[in-house]
Enzyme design. Sequence first.
Site, PDB file in Angstrom:
ATOM      1  NE  ARG A   1     -49.517  64.099 -95.778  1.00  0.00           N
ATOM      2  CZ  ARG A   1     -48.270  63.777 -95.486  1.00  0.00           C
ATOM      3  NH1 ARG A   1     -47.687  64.317 -94.451  1.00  0.00           N
ATOM      4  NH2 ARG A   1     -47.617  62.910 -96.211  1.00  0.00           N
TER       5      ARG A   1
ATOM      6  N   GLY B   1     -48.698  57.937-102.337  1.00  0.00           N
ATOM      7  CA  GLY B   1     -47.511  57.511-103.093  1.00  0.00           C
ATOM      8  C   GLY B   1     -47.893  57.156-104.521  1.00  0.00           C
TER       9      GLY B   1
ATOM     10  CD  GLU C   1     -38.852  81.671-101.282  1.00  0.00           C
ATOM     11  OE1 GLU C   1     -38.519  80.801-102.107  1.00  0.00           O
ATOM     12  OE2 GLU C   1     -39.778  81.503-100.467  1.00  0.00           O
TER      13      GLU C   1
ATOM     14  CD  GLU D   1     -45.842  78.376-103.097  1.00  0.00           C
ATOM     15  OE1 GLU D   1     -44.990  79.167-102.687  1.00  0.00           O
ATOM     16  OE2 GLU D   1     -45.830  77.175-102.818  1.00  0.00           O
TER      17      GLU D   1
ATOM     18  CE  LYS E   1     -45.728  73.951 -95.160  1.00  0.00           C
ATOM     19  NZ  LYS E   1     -45.092  75.148 -95.730  1.00  0.00           N
TER      20      LYS E   1
HETATM   21  O1  M6R Z   1     -40.820  70.527 -96.992  1.00  0.00           O
HETATM   22  P1  M6R Z   1     -39.758  71.008 -97.947  1.00  0.00           P
HETATM   23  O2  M6R Z   1     -39.032  72.214 -97.441  1.00  0.00           O
HETATM   24  O3  M6R Z   1     -38.803  69.924 -98.349  1.00  0.00           O
HETATM   25  O4  M6R Z   1     -40.558  71.432 -99.250  1.00  0.00           O
HETATM   26  C1  M6R Z   1     -39.871  71.816-100.399  1.00  0.00           C
HETATM   27  C2  M6R Z   1     -40.796  72.523-101.379  1.00  0.00           C
HETATM   28  O5  M6R Z   1     -41.833  71.665-101.779  1.00  0.00           O
HETATM   29  C3  M6R Z   1     -41.420  73.788-100.782  1.00  0.00           C
HETATM   30  O6  M6R Z   1     -40.455  74.674-100.316  1.00  0.00           O
HETATM   31  C4  M6R Z   1     -42.287  74.517-101.826  1.00  0.00           C
HETATM   32  O7  M6R Z   1     -41.486  75.008-102.847  1.00  0.00           O
HETATM   33  C5  M6R Z   1     -43.090  75.620-101.149  1.00  0.00           C
HETATM   34  N1  M6R Z   1     -44.494  75.446-101.396  1.00  0.00           N
HETATM   35  C6  M6R Z   1     -42.721  76.988-101.600  1.00  0.00           C
HETATM   36  O8  M6R Z   1     -43.446  77.975-100.934  1.00  0.00           O
END
Ligand code: M6R
Length: 606
Positions: free
Chosen positions: A27, A99, A478, A485, A601
């Site tokens: 996180r 937050g 993607e 990333e 994450k």
């Molecule tokens: O948990 P979520 O699917 O809502 O997250 C959305 C994005 O933050 C997430 O997909 C992010 O783009 C990834 N790190 C991509 O690999």
Amino acid sequence: MCGIIGISSNKPVSGNIINSLKKLEYRGYDSAGIATLFEGEIKEVKSEGRVDSLEQNFDLKNLKGNIGIGHVRWATHGVPNSVNAHPHSSHNVSVVHNGIIENSTILKKYLISKGHNFKSQTDTEVIVHLITENLKTSELEIAITKTLEQLHGSFALGIVFKEMPDLIVGARRGSPLAVGYGPNENYLGSDSYALKAMTNKITYLEDGEFCLIKKNQVLFFNEDGKKINKKILELSSDEANYEKGDFKHFMAKEIEEQPVTIKTGIKEYIDRTNSDINIYNFPWKISEINSITLIGCGTAYHSCLMSKYWFEELTQLDVSIDIASEFRYRKNRFKKDTLYIFVSQSGETADTYAALDLCNKNNMKTCAVVNVIESSIARDANFILPIHCGPEIGVASTKAFLGQILILYILVLKLGSLRNEITKEIYQEKIKDLQSLPSLIEKSLLIDNDIQAISSTFNDAKGSMFLGRGFSYPIALEGALKLKELSYVHAEGYPAGEMKHGPLALIEDGMPVVVLAPRDSYYKKTISNMQEVIARGAKVLLITNKSKDEIFSENIWETIEVENTNDDLLPFLLTIPLQKLAYYSALKKGYDIDKPRNLAKSVTVE
Ligand code: M6R
């Protein structure tokens, strides 16, 4: 973002806090810290960097105390250093926070005028001093209610008090927070994952609620400070999913798990005996739905885009898609006959949750496609379609993406069939084709040697492009997201047909360009676009599907062929080489694959 843990026990807690922080590092990993209460004093240790640095910098065995809070940070206000690391403490209160406090500047001015001194650049420190200030005039519960009222923005909080040596206060607005129950100890955590090693009995706080946690008792309160009762949920135990096993990285494990992800999804949703899809009990009449809006962020947004192509191909529904952070602040024309679908792996992404909340407040029909079924998005949507892909730990989303597009594809088929827009024969044929997808993915995974060799070219380049048309366009986006990333290489995803309208100017000698050109209805057009970039010096990696037909193009640098299947399902197979390309590029560079720089994450701040 950021991870919180709190433990009130009858034995020393620092060991379990450290273990939980290690689990929570997905996180945030800019800094880490712990505060315990021992012999009437707040003991605080904090360090820049990961939990390992905290362990190296302090003798944590000597951090005594039967109660404590811990935090891993993903910086929002203030640079990532040890001063800005949480917990933040005054002489009598210590706080961990997830937050953003939007009115922190105004509150800070007010608190300075009251004689409070600030040490950090964070918004969190105002919470510490505000509670300290409010405790001067009010009893604990009133001081908490008053403090929460004064804070604008989003938060999950864990608070300990010098004068109350067995108490942790937890409070939630916007950012998720869970309470766990153990023998002679109770816990607070920013998600159930942090608590799983210690308990499977969990209660989730809702927005506005706070709780008082002691080793033998937990009390819950609503935002008016009234005591409330809450349910205890029992979580299933899936510890093995949280280990890397023989894999070097979670991402590698999660890529290889994709045949199982798809198999599980098919098992959950497909009734093989009747060649039907097991999605029933919609809380609305299907005849009341004329349009669909899909909302998500990052990879989840790409899943939304992918499904738009399928919805349009196979149904008559009007489909729009939106990035959650845009949707929530636009003037939306909410329509009663629209189904709003929220796609999220974590189910906690702040922008996606806020968009759902907005739709709920406007009494819209809402559906969640999520992986974490205990998450806020799953709990608050009218209807939920779980992805069932097991915990995804690597920050880069891989198996959750395939899981999301599978469930969305299944939903497209179901709605198309219920609306009589897909004939029974086609419906059953497409269901049958799905059965072979896990084994096709398995075969398409066997490309490591080819991809490893190719990945160096991407690492050495200034930038790269990923091109596709139609069903392959969302996959191009993607693929580009994965590469930037993980290996920090500039990568752009583009509709192949758009190149002439500007981006073609970027193509220069030796620039690596991935072209997704499966032999579907767009094939010939994409091959023409490919020739245009080759003519301008691009080094093209062509990704297509196996076929007897020759590819009529010269000077293709490298070709990778995935297995063959119907056009709808090709996007699943095209995704695999792109995930591996990003993985091996980052591996060669020695980057931290499971925790890429600046990312986390679960993005629980907007
Ligand atoms: O948990 P979520 O699917 O809502 O997250 C959305 C994005 O933050 C997430 O997909 C992010 O783009 C990834 N790190 C991509 O690999």
